[in-house]
Design an enzyme around this catalytic site. Structure first.
Site, PDB file in Angstrom:
ATOM      1  N   HIS A  50      91.307  20.336 -28.271  1.00 27.67           N
ATOM      2  CA  HIS A  50      90.145  19.531 -27.664  1.00 27.67           C
ATOM      3  C   HIS A  50      88.773  20.033 -27.474  1.00 27.67           C
ATOM      4  O   HIS A  50      88.146  19.168 -27.591  1.00 27.67           O
ATOM      5  CB  HIS A  50      90.747  19.341 -26.349  1.00 27.67           C
ATOM      6  N   LYS A 138      82.714   5.248 -24.332  1.00 33.43           N
ATOM      7  CA  LYS A 138      83.470   4.690 -23.347  1.00 33.43           C
ATOM      8  C   LYS A 138      82.496   4.498 -21.528  1.00 33.43           C
ATOM      9  O   LYS A 138      81.966   5.034 -21.414  1.00 33.43           O
ATOM     10  CB  LYS A 138      84.317   4.965 -22.781  1.00 33.43           C
TER      11      LYS A 138
END
Length: 222
Positions: A50, A138
């Protein structure tokens, strides 16, 4: 117990999203690294972490191989795009000209820009065509936990879009991103994610199946 060397092969690194300090909680990704070190692991192989900085949680004497499946995924989509039917108005410019649709690689959010750019570079090399790039920003909705407003930076109208992310868990972010691209006129929408986690307490498979504007989601078997 008698092994001379131990290599830990970890396709999906658990707790990889817990890579920073939150309030008084421990950094779970670092705790996993310490556990592996205490178990006597000499080398670690991971796929699509990640955050690449997770390798720094391991001691200097434990090398961490970070494998990226992006080239394999890009090759798959390239083969699919080569089969696309040209529109009636398309005309070849030479005898060797082959139709290739307009494509935009879309980073699922700001943290995926590097991963999506790698995907775009590989696809450009395979196709020999210019591939556009975009990303979705976002912004958290104030006072509403887990809700975001999606803003697109880039051009997708009339393009075949491929959303790139590393993890699909609940499917809600993917649904929001697909709806945004569809709203802005994308010709078709695909998605690629290395890790299909699909948390046991979520309805991710059902949510993804209900995304009508999504052609399909491709994941690895990590």
């Amino acid at each position: 117990a008698s092994a001379k060397h131990i290599t830990a092969v970890i396709p999906y690194y658990g707790y990889s999203r817990q890579d920073r300090k939150v309030k008084r909680e421990s950094i779970a990704a670092a705790d996993i690294a310490l556990l592996l070190e205490e178990m006597g692991v000499d080398r670690v192989m991971c796929m699509d972490l990640h955050n690449d900085s997770l390798r720094g949680f391991f001691a200097p004497h434990i090398p961490v191989e970070h494998l990226m499946p992006v080239p394999v995924a890009a090759a798959y989509f390239h083969e699919e795009l080569c089969l696309a039917e040209p529109p009636p108005e398309w005309k070849p410019t030479s005898d060797t000209d082959v139709y290739y649709p307009k494509v935009t690689i879309v980073a699922g959010h700001e943290g995926q820009v590097g991963r999506a750019e790698h995907f775009r570079t590989v696809l450009q090399r395979l196709s020999g065509k210019d591939i556009d790039f975009a990303f979705i920003s976002k912004n958290r909705v104030r006072d509403k936990e887990g809700l975001y407003n999606a803003d697109l930076i880039g051009t997708v109208k009339g393009h075949h879009c491929i959303i790139v992310d590393d993890i699909v868990n609940t499917g809600t972010t993917l649904k929001s991103n697909v709806n945004k691209l569809h709203e802005l006129g994308a010709a078709s929408i695909f998605a690629w994610s290395t890790h299909g986690v699909f948390g046991p307490t979520s309805d991710a498979p059902e949510i993804i199946q209900e995304i009508q504007a999504l052609d399909y989601l491709l994941i690895s078997n990590s």
